[in-house]
Design a protein around this motif. Structure first.
Motif, PDB file in Angstrom:
ATOM      1  N   PHE A   5      -9.788  18.903  12.683  1.00 12.25           N
ATOM      2  CA  PHE A   5     -10.930  17.996  12.730  1.00 12.25           C
ATOM      3  C   PHE A   5     -10.603  16.561  12.323  1.00 12.25           C
ATOM      4  O   PHE A   5     -11.481  15.702  12.339  1.00 12.25           O
ATOM      5  CB  PHE A   5     -12.053  18.508  11.818  1.00 12.25           C
ATOM      6  N   ARG A   6      -9.359  16.306  11.896  1.00  7.62           N
ATOM      7  CA  ARG A   6      -8.930  14.988  11.409  1.00  7.62           C
ATOM      8  C   ARG A   6      -9.767  14.534  10.207  1.00  7.62           C
ATOM      9  O   ARG A   6     -10.144  13.387  10.068  1.00  7.62           O
ATOM     10  CB  ARG A   6      -9.019  13.914  12.503  1.00  7.62           C
ATOM     11  N   ARG A   7     -10.071  15.495   9.326  1.00  3.42           N
ATOM     12  CA  ARG A   7     -10.834  15.221   8.108  1.00  3.42           C
ATOM     13  C   ARG A   7     -10.253  16.031   6.956  1.00  3.42           C
ATOM     14  O   ARG A   7      -9.840  17.168   7.148  1.00  3.42           O
ATOM     15  CB  ARG A   7     -12.302  15.628   8.248  1.00  3.42           C
ATOM     16  N   VAL A   8     -10.261  15.435   5.781  1.00  8.66           N
ATOM     17  CA  VAL A   8      -9.939  16.152   4.548  1.00  8.66           C
ATOM     18  C   VAL A   8     -11.240  16.172   3.749  1.00  8.66           C
ATOM     19  O   VAL A   8     -11.667  15.139   3.240  1.00  8.66           O
ATOM     20  CB  VAL A   8      -8.815  15.441   3.755  1.00  8.66           C
ATOM     21  N   ALA A  66      -9.338   7.712   4.361  1.00 12.82           N
ATOM     22  CA  ALA A  66      -9.602   7.803   2.927  1.00 12.82           C
ATOM     23  C   ALA A  66      -9.288   9.199   2.394  1.00 12.82           C
ATOM     24  O   ALA A  66      -8.868   9.351   1.251  1.00 12.82           O
ATOM     25  CB  ALA A  66     -11.057   7.448   2.641  1.00 12.82           C
ATOM     26  N   GLY A  67      -9.463  10.218   3.230  1.00 13.61           N
ATOM     27  CA  GLY A  67      -9.154  11.578   2.798  1.00 13.61           C
ATOM     28  C   GLY A  67      -7.681  11.751   2.452  1.00 13.61           C
ATOM     29  O   GLY A  67      -7.337  12.488   1.521  1.00 13.61           O
ATOM     30  N   ASP A  68      -6.822  11.065   3.175  1.00 11.90           N
ATOM     31  CA  ASP A  68      -5.386  11.133   2.883  1.00 11.90           C
ATOM     32  C   ASP A  68      -5.072  10.481   1.544  1.00 11.90           C
ATOM     33  O   ASP A  68      -4.248  10.981   0.779  1.00 11.90           O
ATOM     34  CB  ASP A  68      -4.588  10.462   4.001  1.00 11.90           C
ATOM     35  N   VAL A  69      -5.744   9.375   1.253  1.00 11.50           N
ATOM     36  CA  VAL A  69      -5.554   8.703  -0.040  1.00 11.50           C
ATOM     37  C   VAL A  69      -6.021   9.623  -1.163  1.00 11.50           C
ATOM     38  O   VAL A  69      -5.321   9.816  -2.170  1.00 11.50           O
ATOM     39  CB  VAL A  69      -6.307   7.356  -0.083  1.00 11.50           C
ATOM     40  N   LYS A  70      -7.197  10.210  -0.994  1.00 14.30           N
ATOM     41  CA  LYS A  70      -7.733  11.107  -2.024  1.00 14.30           C
ATOM     42  C   LYS A  70      -6.861  12.354  -2.183  1.00 14.30           C
ATOM     43  O   LYS A  70      -6.680  12.845  -3.302  1.00 14.30           O
ATOM     44  CB  LYS A  70      -9.173  11.497  -1.696  1.00 14.30           C
ATOM     45  N   LEU A  71      -6.296  12.847  -1.078  1.00 16.49           N
ATOM     46  CA  LEU A  71      -5.396  14.000  -1.160  1.00 16.49           C
ATOM     47  C   LEU A  71      -4.149  13.670  -1.972  1.00 16.49           C
ATOM     48  O   LEU A  71      -3.712  14.462  -2.814  1.00 16.49           O
ATOM     49  CB  LEU A  71      -5.016  14.473   0.246  1.00 16.49           C
ATOM     50  N   MET A  72      -3.579  12.477  -1.761  1.00 17.27           N
ATOM     51  CA  MET A  72      -2.414  12.072  -2.543  1.00 17.27           C
ATOM     52  C   MET A  72      -2.784  11.881  -4.009  1.00 17.27           C
ATOM     53  O   MET A  72      -1.984  12.180  -4.899  1.00 17.27           O
ATOM     54  CB  MET A  72      -1.782  10.805  -1.969  1.00 17.27           C
ATOM     55  N   MET A  73      -3.985  11.415  -4.279  1.00 22.07           N
ATOM     56  CA  MET A  73      -4.444  11.289  -5.664  1.00 22.07           C
ATOM     57  C   MET A  73      -4.536  12.668  -6.316  1.00 22.07           C
ATOM     58  O   MET A  73      -4.169  12.843  -7.483  1.00 22.07           O
ATOM     59  CB  MET A  73      -5.794  10.578  -5.710  1.00 22.07           C
ATOM     60  N   MET A  74      -5.002  13.662  -5.560  1.00 18.53           N
ATOM     61  CA  MET A  74      -5.081  15.020  -6.083  1.00 18.53           C
ATOM     62  C   MET A  74      -3.687  15.566  -6.377  1.00 18.53           C
ATOM     63  O   MET A  74      -3.452  16.186  -7.407  1.00 18.53           O
ATOM     64  CB  MET A  74      -5.807  15.934  -5.104  1.00 18.53           C
ATOM     65  N   VAL A  75      -2.741  15.304  -5.478  1.00 18.71           N
ATOM     66  CA  VAL A  75      -1.351  15.714  -5.707  1.00 18.71           C
ATOM     67  C   VAL A  75      -0.842  15.070  -6.996  1.00 18.71           C
ATOM     68  O   VAL A  75      -0.200  15.722  -7.825  1.00 18.71           O
ATOM     69  CB  VAL A  75      -0.458  15.330  -4.504  1.00 18.71           C
ATOM     70  N   GLY A  76      -1.155  13.784  -7.183  1.00 22.36           N
ATOM     71  CA  GLY A  76      -0.755  13.083  -8.388  1.00 22.36           C
ATOM     72  C   GLY A  76      -1.345  13.687  -9.645  1.00 22.36           C
ATOM     73  O   GLY A  76      -0.701  13.712 -10.698  1.00 22.36           O
ATOM     74  N   ALA A  77      -2.569  14.199  -9.552  1.00 25.51           N
ATOM     75  CA  ALA A  77      -3.204  14.836 -10.705  1.00 25.51           C
ATOM     76  C   ALA A  77      -2.420  16.064 -11.147  1.00 25.51           C
ATOM     77  O   ALA A  77      -2.326  16.362 -12.337  1.00 25.51           O
ATOM     78  CB  ALA A  77      -4.646  15.213 -10.368  1.00 25.51           C
ATOM     79  N   PHE A  78      -1.848  16.777 -10.212  1.00 29.32           N
ATOM     80  CA  PHE A  78      -1.068  17.969 -10.544  1.00 29.32           C
ATOM     81  C   PHE A  78       0.350  17.638 -11.005  1.00 29.32           C
ATOM     82  O   PHE A  78       0.876  18.291 -11.896  1.00 29.32           O
ATOM     83  CB  PHE A  78      -0.983  18.917  -9.336  1.00 29.32           C
ATOM     84  N   LEU A  79       0.968  16.642 -10.389  1.00 29.33           N
ATOM     85  CA  LEU A  79       2.401  16.428 -10.596  1.00 29.33           C
ATOM     86  C   LEU A  79       2.767  15.310 -11.560  1.00 29.33           C
ATOM     87  O   LEU A  79       3.907  15.234 -11.996  1.00 29.33           O
ATOM     88  CB  LEU A  79       3.087  16.176  -9.247  1.00 29.33           C
ATOM     89  N   GLY A  80       1.860  14.407 -11.860  1.00 24.80           N
ATOM     90  CA  GLY A  80       2.194  13.289 -12.727  1.00 24.80           C
ATOM     91  C   GLY A  80       2.824  12.152 -11.932  1.00 24.80           C
ATOM     92  O   GLY A  80       3.106  12.281 -10.741  1.00 24.80           O
TER      93      GLY A  80
END
Length: 170
Positions: A5-8, A66-80
């Motif tokens: 769907f090209r959405r996160v 924007a979903g891609d940016v938020k997804l990378m932010m979520m990855v950052g929350a887990f990994l530091g």
């Protein structure tokens, strides 16, 4: 979801951020051998900031959603922050490979090459004229790409490289 769907979806981002925060707050309660026992709230926040800082400029240029940016932010929350920086580098590499493969698959490689040449040429002309080089949004694109796939590949590659001892950012 991004492939189809090209959405996160925001609810997935919210669930992931909540899980990262929960892991951060309660990981040290059981034992000190936990994988995330060294993760602190400061590390979670710094990882989110690195994920945001790395991808937001591409969102501002309309090169990603924007979903891609938020997804990378979520990855950052887990990994530091350091691990997220490694994921960003590997994601950009995976994204380049994915863009090349998709351009070949969709037979839009000529448009991709034209766009790349235009962006580099205009940026070089601006830099030569003393202006700051910048990339303008393109009028015609070579197609949309599910960048969550590249982010997932970057995360997997980062974890493999860190686990094998072959990556300095750890």
């Amino acid at each position: 979801m991004d492939v189809r769907f090209r959405r996160v979806p925001n609810f997935l981002i919210f669930a992931g951020m909540s899980a990262a925060l929960f892991t951060c707050l309660f990981s040290g309660l059981n034992d000190s051998t936990s994988i995330s026992s060294g993760v602190t709230l400061v590390m979670v926040s710094a990882g989110i900031a690195v994920g945001f800082a790395a991808l937001f400029p591409l969102y501002a240029l309309r090169a990603m959603g924007a979903g891609d940016v938020k997804l990378m932010m979520m990855v950052g929350a887990f990994l530091g922050p350091l691990q997220t920086l490694g994921v960003v580098v590997l994601t950009f590499l995976a994204g380049g490979v994915l863009a090349f493969v998709m351009a070949l698959w969709q037979r839009s490689f000529r448009q991709l090459a034209t766009n790349l040449r235009f962006m580099l040429t205009t940026s070089a002309v601006r830099a030569a004229g003393g202006d700051s080089p910048r990339f303008e949004p393109l009028a015609q694109t070579a197609g949309r790409m599910p960048y969550a796939v590249a982010i997932a590949a970057g995360v997997v590659l980062q974890l493999i490289l860190v686990r094998s001892g072959g990556w300095a950012l750890s």
